[in-house]
Design an enzyme around this catalytic site. Structure first.
Site, PDB file in Angstrom:
ATOM      1  N   ASP A 122     -92.507  26.427 130.123  1.00 39.35           N
ATOM      2  CA  ASP A 122     -92.927  27.829 130.068  1.00 39.35           C
ATOM      3  C   ASP A 122     -94.403  27.833 129.676  1.00 39.35           C
ATOM      4  OD1 ASP A 122     -92.918  30.618 129.968  1.00 39.35           O
ATOM      5  OD2 ASP A 122     -92.013  30.722 127.968  1.00 39.35           O
ATOM      6  N   ARG A 159     -87.967  45.448 125.967  1.00 40.11           N
ATOM      7  CA  ARG A 159     -88.831  44.261 125.806  1.00 40.11           C
ATOM      8  C   ARG A 159     -89.791  44.582 124.679  1.00 40.11           C
ATOM      9  NH1 ARG A 159     -91.870  40.663 130.279  1.00 40.11           N
ATOM     10  NH2 ARG A 159     -89.750  39.841 130.282  1.00 40.11           N
ATOM     11  N   CYS A 184     -89.489  30.154 134.231  1.00 43.08           N
ATOM     12  CA  CYS A 184     -89.116  31.575 134.179  1.00 43.08           C
ATOM     13  C   CYS A 184     -90.171  32.463 134.828  1.00 43.08           C
ATOM     14  CB  CYS A 184     -88.862  31.991 132.736  1.00 43.08           C
ATOM     15  SG  CYS A 184     -90.323  31.979 131.688  1.00 43.08           S
ATOM     16  N   HIS A 212     -85.154  35.135 125.007  1.00 48.88           N
ATOM     17  CA  HIS A 212     -85.186  35.806 126.317  1.00 48.88           C
ATOM     18  C   HIS A 212     -83.840  35.548 127.007  1.00 48.88           C
ATOM     19  CE1 HIS A 212     -86.711  37.718 129.746  1.00 48.88           C
ATOM     20  NE2 HIS A 212     -87.594  36.851 130.181  1.00 48.88           N
ATOM     21  N   GLN A 263     -83.051  35.955 130.882  1.00 44.98           N
ATOM     22  CA  GLN A 263     -83.640  34.908 131.718  1.00 44.98           C
ATOM     23  C   GLN A 263     -82.701  33.707 131.790  1.00 44.98           C
ATOM     24  OE1 GLN A 263     -86.841  34.793 133.400  1.00 44.98           O
ATOM     25  NE2 GLN A 263     -85.798  33.043 134.314  1.00 44.98           N
ATOM     26  N   ARG A 265     -82.499  36.754 138.572  1.00 43.79           N
ATOM     27  CA  ARG A 265     -82.620  37.773 137.516  1.00 43.79           C
ATOM     28  C   ARG A 265     -81.896  39.051 137.930  1.00 43.79           C
ATOM     29  NH1 ARG A 265     -86.753  37.627 133.847  1.00 43.79           N
ATOM     30  NH2 ARG A 265     -85.665  39.449 133.031  1.00 43.79           N
TER      31      ARG A 265
HETATM   32  N1  NVA Z   1     -92.809  32.882 126.747  1.00 45.60           N
HETATM   33  C1  NVA Z   1     -93.290  33.879 127.672  1.00 45.60           C
HETATM   34  C2  NVA Z   1     -92.210  34.259 128.631  1.00 45.60           C
HETATM   35  C3  NVA Z   1     -92.626  35.237 129.682  1.00 45.60           C
HETATM   36  C4  NVA Z   1     -91.514  35.674 130.570  1.00 45.60           C
HETATM   37  C5  NVA Z   1     -93.795  35.079 126.898  1.00 45.60           C
HETATM   38  O1  NVA Z   1     -93.137  35.494 125.934  1.00 45.60           O
HETATM   39  O2  NVA Z   1     -94.855  35.596 127.244  1.00 45.60           O
HETATM   40  N1   CP Z   2     -89.641  35.826 133.452  1.00 44.12           N
HETATM   41  C1   CP Z   2     -89.936  37.083 133.107  1.00 44.12           C
HETATM   42  O1   CP Z   2     -89.322  37.680 132.231  1.00 44.12           O
HETATM   43  O2   CP Z   2     -90.937  37.643 133.847  1.00 44.12           O
HETATM   44  P1   CP Z   2     -91.662  39.041 133.571  1.00 44.12           P
HETATM   45  O3   CP Z   2     -92.500  38.878 132.338  1.00 44.12           O
HETATM   46  O4   CP Z   2     -92.497  39.278 134.795  1.00 44.12           O
HETATM   47  O5   CP Z   2     -90.628  40.099 133.395  1.00 44.12           O
END
Ligand code: NVA
Ligand code: CP
Length: 313
Positions: A228, A102, A268, A129, A132, A296
């Protein structure tokens, strides 16, 4: 060997193979049958951003498959102190069997993959992502009987920021051929490169993707409504401005009432009530949302097993 860096690299057939595998493994997991598909596999999980779901689902997932997960926060490893990503990739991939990352820019992930000897999985970047979306697809199949053979029967509406989640929905729709209406405020549209790619894939899949600025128009006839956060990880400094710019984009009861009567709502997570979604919509659809979160685990187990099949070992 295959990586899972974005859905752009995946065909409809391959996405279906991963999902089919995920459902088989989900069924086994629910019956508490844990087959050692990835016995002794070591999965390194590198996090340059926070996570609840991604961390727990990958770690539990690899353990249930007979392997082991190693959690590596960039706060604790030398990567966070400036060790080049290509050196980190060569070291870590010489010791483990698979890597999940990540991170921020998609190019960091691509750089890691270029130097990695083992499959690399995108656990979220600023651009997309994809893991997801595998879980979201499973949830659409479970609640809305999404059919790979008849994708046009399903319409999804995404309301809010043209971010990593929105980009991923656009690519998924363009690969699978379902209808997608995206409504973003002006100035928060989908990435141009993603749009171009989607247009290219839609020629074959016949997906109809509409890029709009009106949430009410977007949710019309939708089977699935999703959103989101307005403030993604790394955008904390823009929070105040974003909240102002996103007024009118909250998924609330009134907006949901314009979708199909039996429409589901997906998120998500983490969700920020009172911003992108109202408390009542969230709680009314908690069943779908938390099944999506649980998926997930199952989706990524399917993905890891699928990726392992391509590894020369
Ligand atoms: N768009 C959000 C998704 C979190 C799972 C982010 O990147 O923070
Ligand atoms: N939806 C998602 O990826 O959640 P986290 O940021 O908690 O991993």
């Amino acid at each position: 060997m295959r990586h899972f860096l974005w859905l752009i690299d995946y065909s409809k057939k391959e996405i279906k193979e991963i999902i089919d595998l995920a459902f088989i493994i989900k069924k086994e997991t629910k019956a508490r049958i844990f087959k050692p598909y990835l016995k002794n596999y070591q999965l390194a999980m590198i996090f340059e951003k926070s996570s609840t779901r991604t961390r727990v689902s990958f770690e539990v997932g690899i353990n249930q498959l007979g392997g082991n997960g190693i959690f590596l926060s960039s706060r604790d490893i030398q990567l966070g102190r400036g060790e080049p990503i290509k050196d980190t990739a060569r070291v870590i991939s010489s010791m483990v069997d698979m890597v999940m990352i990540r991170t921020f820019g998609q190019e960091r992930l691509a750089e890691f993959a270029k130097y990695s000897k083992v499959p690399v999985i995108n656990g979220l970047t600023d651009l997309c992502h994809p893991v997801q979306l595998l879980a979201d697809l499973m949830t659409m199949i479970e609640f809305k009987k999404f059919d790979f053979e008849n994708p046009k029967k399903t319409t999804v509406a995404y309301i809010g920021d043209g971010n990593n989640m929105a980009n991923s929905w656009v690519i998924l729709a363009s690969k699978l051929g379902f209808n997608l209406n995206i409504a973003t405020p002006k100035g928060y549209e989908i990435d141009e490169f993603i749009k171009e790619k989607a247009l290219e894939f839609s020629k074959e899949s016949k997906a109809e993707i509409k890029f709009l600025h009106d949430p009410r128009e977007a949710v019309k006839n939708a089977d699935v409504v999703t959103t989101d956060t307005w403030v993604s990880m790394g955008q904390e400094d823009e929070k105040e401005k974003r909240i102002k710019d996103f007024q009118g984009f909250q998924v609330d009861k009134e907006l949901m009432s314009l979708a199909k009567k039996d429409a589901i709502f997906l998120h998500c997570l983490p969700a920020y009530r009172g911003y992108e979604v109202s408390e009542d919509v969230f709680e009314e659809h908690a069943k779908e949302i938390f099944q999506e979160a649980e998926n997930r685990l199952h989706a990524q187990k399917g993905l890891m097993v699928w990726l392992a099949k391509w590894q020369n070992r």
